[in-house]
Structures are given as structure tokens and as C-alpha cells.
Scaffold this motif. Structure first.
Motif, PDB file in Angstrom:
ATOM      1  N   LEU A  94      11.813  27.897  -7.630  1.00 23.88           N
ATOM      2  CA  LEU A  94      11.745  26.508  -8.113  1.00 23.88           C
ATOM      3  C   LEU A  94      12.877  25.693  -7.503  1.00 23.88           C
ATOM      4  CD1 LEU A  94      10.231  24.601 -10.055  1.00 23.88           C
ATOM      5  CD2 LEU A  94      11.850  25.238 -11.832  1.00 23.88           C
ATOM      6  N   PHE A  95      14.059  26.308  -7.388  1.00 19.23           N
ATOM      7  CA  PHE A  95      15.196  25.646  -6.761  1.00 19.23           C
ATOM      8  C   PHE A  95      14.882  25.320  -5.300  1.00 19.23           C
ATOM      9  CE2 PHE A  95      19.094  25.632  -4.284  1.00 19.23           C
ATOM     10  CZ  PHE A  95      19.919  24.800  -5.010  1.00 19.23           C
ATOM     11  N   ALA A  96      14.321  26.325  -4.588  1.00 21.57           N
ATOM     12  CA  ALA A  96      14.011  26.131  -3.166  1.00 21.57           C
ATOM     13  C   ALA A  96      12.982  25.022  -2.983  1.00 21.57           C
ATOM     14  CB  ALA A  96      13.498  27.441  -2.558  1.00 21.57           C
ATOM     15  N   PHE A  97      11.980  24.986  -3.866  1.00 19.37           N
ATOM     16  CA  PHE A  97      10.963  23.936  -3.809  1.00 19.37           C
ATOM     17  C   PHE A  97      11.589  22.564  -4.079  1.00 19.37           C
ATOM     18  CE2 PHE A  97       7.909  21.273  -6.127  1.00 19.37           C
ATOM     19  CZ  PHE A  97       6.932  21.130  -5.157  1.00 19.37           C
ATOM     20  N   SER A  98      12.461  22.515  -5.092  1.00 14.75           N
ATOM     21  CA  SER A  98      13.149  21.267  -5.425  1.00 14.75           C
ATOM     22  C   SER A  98      14.013  20.787  -4.269  1.00 14.75           C
ATOM     23  CB  SER A  98      14.014  21.449  -6.665  1.00 14.75           C
ATOM     24  OG  SER A  98      13.217  21.781  -7.777  1.00 14.75           O
ATOM     25  N   LEU A  99      14.741  21.742  -3.679  1.00 14.87           N
ATOM     26  CA  LEU A  99      15.612  21.407  -2.553  1.00 14.87           C
ATOM     27  C   LEU A  99      14.795  20.835  -1.410  1.00 14.87           C
ATOM     28  CD1 LEU A  99      18.499  21.571  -1.364  1.00 14.87           C
ATOM     29  CD2 LEU A  99      17.849  23.743  -0.371  1.00 14.87           C
ATOM     30  N   TRP A 142      10.820   8.592  -5.148  1.00  9.97           N
ATOM     31  CA  TRP A 142      12.040   8.193  -5.870  1.00  9.97           C
ATOM     32  C   TRP A 142      12.188   9.028  -7.146  1.00  9.97           C
ATOM     33  CZ3 TRP A 142      12.828   6.105 -10.751  1.00  9.97           C
ATOM     34  CH2 TRP A 142      14.088   5.531 -10.994  1.00  9.97           C
ATOM     35  N   LEU A 143      11.064   9.146  -7.875  1.00 12.07           N
ATOM     36  CA  LEU A 143      11.089   9.896  -9.129  1.00 12.07           C
ATOM     37  C   LEU A 143      11.270  11.393  -8.858  1.00 12.07           C
ATOM     38  CD1 LEU A 143      10.783   9.227 -12.123  1.00 12.07           C
ATOM     39  CD2 LEU A 143       8.366   9.799 -11.953  1.00 12.07           C
ATOM     40  N   ALA A 144      10.577  11.876  -7.840  1.00 13.23           N
ATOM     41  CA  ALA A 144      10.666  13.301  -7.496  1.00 13.23           C
ATOM     42  C   ALA A 144      12.092  13.680  -7.124  1.00 13.23           C
ATOM     43  CB  ALA A 144       9.726  13.623  -6.335  1.00 13.23           C
ATOM     44  N   GLN A 145      12.778  12.782  -6.394  1.00 10.46           N
ATOM     45  CA  GLN A 145      14.152  13.075  -5.982  1.00 10.46           C
ATOM     46  C   GLN A 145      15.048  13.268  -7.204  1.00 10.46           C
ATOM     47  OE1 GLN A 145      16.289  10.000  -3.851  1.00 10.46           O
ATOM     48  NE2 GLN A 145      17.011  11.509  -2.375  1.00 10.46           N
ATOM     49  N   ARG A 146      14.783  12.484  -8.253  1.00  9.45           N
ATOM     50  CA  ARG A 146      15.609  12.576  -9.452  1.00  9.45           C
ATOM     51  C   ARG A 146      15.253  13.785 -10.323  1.00  9.45           C
ATOM     52  NH1 ARG A 146      15.940   8.396  -6.830  1.00  9.45           N
ATOM     53  NH2 ARG A 146      17.693   6.972  -7.061  1.00  9.45           N
ATOM     54  N   GLY A 152       0.792  -1.224   0.000  1.00 10.11           N
ATOM     55  CA  GLY A 152       0.000   0.000   0.000  1.00 10.11           C
ATOM     56  C   GLY A 152       0.825   1.276   0.000  1.00 10.11           C
ATOM     57  N   ALA A 153       2.143   1.166   0.187  1.00 13.38           N
ATOM     58  CA  ALA A 153       2.951   2.382   0.319  1.00 13.38           C
ATOM     59  C   ALA A 153       3.143   3.009  -1.056  1.00 13.38           C
ATOM     60  CB  ALA A 153       4.293   2.069   0.958  1.00 13.38           C
ATOM     61  N   HIS A 154       2.192   3.801  -1.458  1.00  9.15           N
ATOM     62  CA  HIS A 154       2.179   4.322  -2.821  1.00  9.15           C
ATOM     63  C   HIS A 154       3.190   5.436  -3.047  1.00  9.15           C
ATOM     64  CE1 HIS A 154      -0.282   6.950  -0.370  1.00  9.15           C
ATOM     65  NE2 HIS A 154       0.040   7.893  -1.186  1.00  9.15           N
ATOM     66  N   TYR A 155       3.757   5.987  -1.944  1.00  7.21           N
ATOM     67  CA  TYR A 155       4.606   7.166  -2.118  1.00  7.21           C
ATOM     68  C   TYR A 155       6.035   6.801  -2.519  1.00  7.21           C
ATOM     69  CZ  TYR A 155       5.737   5.846   2.662  1.00  7.21           C
ATOM     70  OH  TYR A 155       6.104   5.144   3.775  1.00  7.21           O
ATOM     71  N   GLY A 156       6.381   5.519  -2.500  1.00  4.21           N
ATOM     72  CA  GLY A 156       7.758   5.119  -2.775  1.00  4.21           C
ATOM     73  C   GLY A 156       8.251   5.550  -4.140  1.00  4.21           C
ATOM     74  N   LEU A 157       7.541   5.140  -5.169  1.00  6.82           N
ATOM     75  CA  LEU A 157       7.963   5.457  -6.535  1.00  6.82           C
ATOM     76  C   LEU A 157       7.878   6.961  -6.792  1.00  6.82           C
ATOM     77  CD1 LEU A 157       8.812   4.475  -9.352  1.00  6.82           C
ATOM     78  CD2 LEU A 157       6.402   4.379  -9.956  1.00  6.82           C
ATOM     79  N   ARG A 158       6.814   7.588  -6.271  1.00 11.26           N
ATOM     80  CA  ARG A 158       6.655   9.030  -6.478  1.00 11.26           C
ATOM     81  C   ARG A 158       7.848   9.789  -5.895  1.00 11.26           C
ATOM     82  NH1 ARG A 158       2.206  11.628  -2.987  1.00 11.26           N
ATOM     83  NH2 ARG A 158       3.919  11.482  -1.521  1.00 11.26           N
ATOM     84  N   ALA A 210      15.611  17.141  -0.372  1.00 18.23           N
ATOM     85  CA  ALA A 210      16.235  16.975   0.939  1.00 18.23           C
ATOM     86  C   ALA A 210      15.346  16.129   1.852  1.00 18.23           C
ATOM     87  CB  ALA A 210      16.513  18.339   1.578  1.00 18.23           C
ATOM     88  N   TRP A 211      14.039  16.304   1.751  1.00 16.77           N
ATOM     89  CA  TRP A 211      13.135  15.516   2.576  1.00 16.77           C
ATOM     90  C   TRP A 211      13.291  14.028   2.265  1.00 16.77           C
ATOM     91  CZ3 TRP A 211      10.953  14.313   6.704  1.00 16.77           C
ATOM     92  CH2 TRP A 211       9.907  13.402   6.768  1.00 16.77           C
ATOM     93  N   VAL A 212      13.304  13.669   0.998  1.00 13.76           N
ATOM     94  CA  VAL A 212      13.451  12.256   0.623  1.00 13.76           C
ATOM     95  C   VAL A 212      14.811  11.732   1.101  1.00 13.76           C
ATOM     96  CG1 VAL A 212      13.531  10.611  -1.284  1.00 13.76           C
ATOM     97  CG2 VAL A 212      11.938  12.524  -1.375  1.00 13.76           C
TER      98      VAL A 212
END
Lengths: 134, 113
Positions: B62-67, B15-19, B7-13, B71-73
């Protein structure tokens, strides 16, 4: 007759001394753990430190001049150098991991080679920006 | 009772978001390095003008949002790997989230003073 593998103590818990002195990490392992350490350092304290300097340098002309003076202190320069290395290593190692995600450079020979390239590129970029800074 | 074991649906999201966030930050970094290296000793006026331009503000936001997301992941991965005590892990995660919120708010404040 139990095999040699079965007699080994399992599970094996890793102590800090074991990590530091017993386990010999291969080069790609070093790239990985340094990627993690540099990432943690970039998150804290470096992000806070840079925001502090950005804030002061944009607030006023006096603030800008103060930051410029501040950046001339030897200890600050040393800190900045560590920041630059962290950023460059994290950057280069990150690009390597992106390629590995795409199944590029996964075989042992290439993985070792790119690890060396990443390590040297991180240090070379640090030397380049450090030279510009000094 | 039927249970969904995956059920942990956030894993792939995540992972992809970090990249994706990594790529955004990489592009921004190259632009900023170019600004630093091309400018002769940076003066206050040029520095202030750079950050008062619309595209630079949006790019920095956009950089701050990305960071924040990247960083959270990353930091959550580190905490999950090394901190075994549930209470301490939760406390650290909350602390990290607060710090991320602080960084983001601070960036917005710097950009739109």
C-alpha cells in the motif's frame, strides 16, 4: 503621465542568479521550495537507494550483514543523514500544507510561525535520528 | 462548435489522491520508525520475520502504491513548472513513469521473493 508601475518591464523573466541572489524569499517560501527539493530528492535517488538496501538486507543473512557494514561508511552515513532530513522536512511541511488546505493557519502571523516550527522540527528530527544512527 | 473549456477532469482527483496517499505514507512511516526505535539493534531474523508477515507485506505494498501515485503527481508538477520544451517535457515524464513502474515492480519482487 504613466504611473511608476506601468513603466516596469513586463513580463519579468526569472534567471537562476535572480532566484538565488536577488529575490529574498519569505520564510513560508523557503518551506515551500525545500518541500519541493526534498520531494524530488526522495523520488530520485533516495527511493532507489533505499530499495537497493532493502533488497540486499532481506535477501540473505550475508546481505543483511553487508548492508550493516555499508551503513558504517562515513559517506553513506552523510547520505543517509540527507535522506533523513529530506523525509522529515517533507513530512512536517506536508502536514502544514494539509492544514492550510483545510484553511487552518492561513493568516500571515500563523503562517510565519508554523513555517518556523516546520523548519526547526525537520532539523530537530534529523538531529534525533542522526544521533541514533551514529 | 461547442467546446468544453474545463475538460481536465484529473486535476481534483490527483490533488486529492496526493493528499490521501500522503496520509497513508505518514501512518506507515510512524509504524516503521516505531519498529526501528523499539527494537534493540535489529537482527536479520527479526527483520526478515517482520517483512514476511501478511499485514506488513500488505502495508508495504500500500505504501509503494501510494508513493507511486504521490510521486507521479509531485514530479509531474515540478516538470510542468520548469520544463517548457514539449519534447523534453514528454521525455522526462515518460522517464519518470518508467522509474515509478520499476520501483513498484522491484518492491513486489522484494516482498514476494
Amino acid at each position: 503621465m504613466p504611473s511608476a508601475a506601468a513603466k516596469k518591464l513586463r513580463p519579468k523573466y526569472l534567471s537562476l542568479p535572480a532566484i538565488l541572489f536577488q529575490i529574498r524569499l519569505p520564510l513560508p517560501g523557503w518551506i515551500s521550495i525545500l518541500h519541493r527539493i526534498s520531494g524530488a530528492l526522495l523520488f530520485f535517488p533516495f527511493a532507489a537507494w533505499l530499495l537497493f538496501m532493502l533488497d540486499a538486507s532481506l535477501a540473505s543473512e550475508q546481505g543483511f550483514a553487508r548492508v550493516r557494514e555499508y551503513l558504517h561508511l562515513p559517506l553513506v552515513k552523510a547520505g543517509l543523514l540527507l535522506f533523513i532530513w529530506s523525509y522529515c522536512h517533507h513530512f512536517c511541511a506536508g502536514i502544514r500544507f494539509l492544514f492550510i488546505d483545510l484553511d487552518r493557519g492561513v493568516d500571515l502571523r500563523t503562517a510565519r510561525l508554523t513555517s518556523g516550527v516546520v523548519l526547526i522540527a525537520g532539523l530537530a528530527l534529523t538531529a534525533f535520528f542522526g544521533a541514533r544512527l551514529w | 462548435m461547442r467546446r468544453l473549456v474545463v475538460g481536465a477532469h484529473y486535476g481534483l482527483r490527483d490533488w486529492l489522491a496526493q493528499r490521501i496517499t500522503a496520509l497513508i505514507m505518514a501512518v506507515y512511516s510512524v509504524i516503521l520508525v516505531y519498529v526501528f526505535l523499539s527494537g534493540t539493534p535489529l537482527a536479520y531474523d527479526a527483520w526478515r520475520d517482520l517483512f514476511s508477515q501478511g499485514w506488513m507485506r500488505v502495508a508495504t505494498l500500500l505504501f509503494a502504491f501510494s508513493l507511486a501515485w504521490h510521486a507521479w503527481v509531485g514530479v509531474r508538477d515540478i516538470i510542468m513548472d520548469y520544463v517548457k520544451l514539449d519534447g523534453l517535457r514528454l521525455a522526462l515524464e515518460v522517464l519518470v513513469l518508467l522509474l515509478i513502474a520499476l520501483y513498484f515492480g522491484w518492491t513486489v519482487q522484494i516482498l514476494w521473493r
